[in-house]
Design a protein around this motif. Sequence first.
Motif, PDB file in Angstrom:
ATOM      1  N   PHE A   1       0.919  -1.233   0.124  1.00 31.88           N
ATOM      2  CA  PHE A   1      -0.070  -0.072  -0.213  1.00 31.88           C
ATOM      3  C   PHE A   1       0.983   1.295   0.064  1.00 31.88           C
ATOM      4  CE2 PHE A   1      -4.627   0.384   0.678  1.00 31.88           C
ATOM      5  CZ  PHE A   1      -4.820   1.806   0.491  1.00 31.88           C
ATOM      6  N   ARG A   2       1.937   1.182   0.896  1.00 32.89           N
ATOM      7  CA  ARG A   2       2.650   2.642   0.821  1.00 32.89           C
ATOM      8  C   ARG A   2       3.502   2.591  -0.436  1.00 32.89           C
ATOM      9  NH1 ARG A   2       5.027   1.095   7.067  1.00 32.89           N
ATOM     10  NH2 ARG A   2       3.500   2.330   8.068  1.00 32.89           N
ATOM     11  N   HIS A   3       3.903   1.416  -1.160  1.00 29.53           N
ATOM     12  CA  HIS A   3       4.350   1.787  -2.413  1.00 29.53           C
ATOM     13  C   HIS A   3       3.320   2.248  -3.333  1.00 29.53           C
ATOM     14  CE1 HIS A   3       6.498   0.246  -5.915  1.00 29.53           C
ATOM     15  NE2 HIS A   3       5.589  -0.448  -6.289  1.00 29.53           N
ATOM     16  N   TYR A   4       2.253   1.862  -3.402  1.00 29.06           N
ATOM     17  CA  TYR A   4       1.305   2.324  -4.114  1.00 29.06           C
ATOM     18  C   TYR A   4       1.073   3.750  -4.153  1.00 29.06           C
ATOM     19  CZ  TYR A   4      -0.013  -2.362  -6.085  1.00 29.06           C
ATOM     20  OH  TYR A   4      -0.167  -3.474  -6.988  1.00 29.06           O
ATOM     21  N   LEU A   5       1.240   4.364  -2.782  1.00 29.33           N
ATOM     22  CA  LEU A   5       0.956   5.778  -2.348  1.00 29.33           C
ATOM     23  C   LEU A   5       2.165   6.602  -2.988  1.00 29.33           C
ATOM     24  CD1 LEU A   5      -0.445   5.335   1.332  1.00 29.33           C
ATOM     25  CD2 LEU A   5      -1.593   5.671  -1.019  1.00 29.33           C
ATOM     26  N   ASP A   6       3.354   6.133  -3.082  1.00 29.45           N
ATOM     27  CA  ASP A   6       4.266   6.669  -3.814  1.00 29.45           C
ATOM     28  C   ASP A   6       4.248   7.268  -5.483  1.00 29.45           C
ATOM     29  OD1 ASP A   6       7.299   7.536  -3.118  1.00 29.45           O
ATOM     30  OD2 ASP A   6       7.360   6.681  -5.178  1.00 29.45           O
ATOM     31  N   PRO A   7       4.617   8.298  -5.742  1.00 30.05           N
ATOM     32  CA  PRO A   7       4.252   8.607  -7.146  1.00 30.05           C
ATOM     33  C   PRO A   7       4.908   7.601  -8.142  1.00 30.05           C
ATOM     34  CG  PRO A   7       5.043  10.733  -5.758  1.00 30.05           C
ATOM     35  CD  PRO A   7       4.979   9.376  -4.857  1.00 30.05           C
ATOM     36  N   ALA A   8       6.017   7.216  -7.635  1.00 30.44           N
ATOM     37  CA  ALA A   8       6.640   6.050  -8.563  1.00 30.44           C
ATOM     38  C   ALA A   8       6.068   4.774  -8.413  1.00 30.44           C
ATOM     39  CB  ALA A   8       8.173   6.036  -8.096  1.00 30.44           C
ATOM     40  N   GLY A   9       5.561   4.503  -7.163  1.00 33.71           N
ATOM     41  CA  GLY A   9       4.952   3.149  -7.185  1.00 33.71           C
ATOM     42  C   GLY A   9       3.352   3.308  -7.738  1.00 33.71           C
ATOM     43  N   TRP A  10       2.963   4.361  -7.956  1.00 25.64           N
ATOM     44  CA  TRP A  10       1.744   4.431  -8.679  1.00 25.64           C
ATOM     45  C   TRP A  10       1.647   3.851 -10.183  1.00 25.64           C
ATOM     46  CZ3 TRP A  10      -3.433   4.404  -8.649  1.00 25.64           C
ATOM     47  CH2 TRP A  10      -3.994   5.118  -9.960  1.00 25.64           C
ATOM     48  N   ALA A  11       2.984   4.051 -10.459  1.00 28.56           N
ATOM     49  CA  ALA A  11       3.290   3.635 -12.112  1.00 28.56           C
ATOM     50  C   ALA A  11       2.800   2.190 -12.374  1.00 28.56           C
ATOM     51  CB  ALA A  11       4.591   3.915 -12.281  1.00 28.56           C
ATOM     52  N   THR A  12       3.084   1.587 -11.103  1.00 30.85           N
ATOM     53  CA  THR A  12       2.800  -0.186 -11.200  1.00 30.85           C
ATOM     54  C   THR A  12       1.558  -0.440 -11.100  1.00 30.85           C
ATOM     55  OG1 THR A  12       3.115  -0.504  -8.922  1.00 30.85           O
ATOM     56  CG2 THR A  12       4.974  -0.846 -10.027  1.00 30.85           C
ATOM     57  N   VAL A  13       0.597   0.512 -10.588  1.00 29.77           N
ATOM     58  CA  VAL A  13      -0.949   0.398 -10.704  1.00 29.77           C
ATOM     59  C   VAL A  13      -1.325   0.686 -12.205  1.00 29.77           C
ATOM     60  CG1 VAL A  13      -2.994   1.287  -9.914  1.00 29.77           C
ATOM     61  CG2 VAL A  13      -0.982   0.994  -8.353  1.00 29.77           C
ATOM     62  N   ARG A  14      -0.760   1.762 -12.901  1.00 30.32           N
ATOM     63  CA  ARG A  14      -0.997   2.034 -14.140  1.00 30.32           C
ATOM     64  C   ARG A  14      -0.641   1.081 -15.161  1.00 30.32           C
ATOM     65  NH1 ARG A  14      -1.059   8.268 -16.385  1.00 30.32           N
ATOM     66  NH2 ARG A  14      -2.406   6.858 -17.928  1.00 30.32           N
ATOM     67  N   MET A  15       0.511   0.386 -14.748  1.00 27.45           N
ATOM     68  CA  MET A  15       0.967  -0.730 -15.741  1.00 27.45           C
ATOM     69  C   MET A  15      -0.287  -1.925 -15.689  1.00 27.45           C
ATOM     70  SD  MET A  15       5.111  -1.148 -14.881  1.00 27.45           S
ATOM     71  CE  MET A  15       6.272   0.484 -15.066  1.00 27.45           C
ATOM     72  N   ILE A  16      -0.441  -2.236 -14.459  1.00 29.03           N
ATOM     73  CA  ILE A  16      -1.679  -3.070 -14.403  1.00 29.03           C
ATOM     74  C   ILE A  16      -2.860  -2.778 -15.044  1.00 29.03           C
ATOM     75  CG2 ILE A  16      -3.019  -4.432 -12.951  1.00 29.03           C
ATOM     76  CD1 ILE A  16      -1.111  -4.108 -10.528  1.00 29.03           C
TER      77      ILE A  16
END
Length: 207
Positions: free
Chosen positions: A98-113
């Motif tokens: 969750f903390r990873h997804y909250l990070d701007p760079a971590g959000w990229a992995t959500v967009r990838m999915i």
Amino acid sequence: MASSSPAPRRSRGRPRTPGAEARILEAALEEYGERGWAGFTIDAVARRAGVGKSTVYLRWRDKDALLVDAVELRAAGIEDVDTGSLRGDLEALATNLFRHYLDPAGWATVRMIVDAAGAPSSLGSFTDRVARHHTDAVLPILRRAVDRGEVPADLPAATLVLCLYGAVTMNRLLLPARGSATSEPELRAQVESIVDFVLAGAGAEPR
């Protein structure tokens, strides 16, 4: 007359500018998080990282190769948990994710999915790497739980991984505008609720 020695060829490898590789990888994720696959370019990554385009191409042949390494960089350590119990491991894992997804760079992995799910054909190997990394890393957690007798040996591991990661991902998608403002108590409550549900379905002992 003796022939002169040929000039040494410049080998392809890691960027020679100090610190360039880390900046490029971070810039790649930030760029993807803002623009997605359709708007992602090596030129834009180079500008964001403050390097020349040639510096990027010294190390990565194309944007897919760049994104594979960028995913590996930010995913490292998320699943590195061992609390001594399945519940503790899953809560630590879900919190890290969750903390990873909250990070701007971590959000990229959500967009990838999301991009991969909506694309008519494969976007690149980086999307497969996202899924494979998480699945492979969670399996040791589940094996330890089976050895401790917390869950049955025939536990459907793949389903548990999908439930945990899917729930955390959906929670992140539901608050894109204020995601970074999520408080620790809110995050903890969401994680505990997700883990309770997953463990109940896995037949583990209740809290």
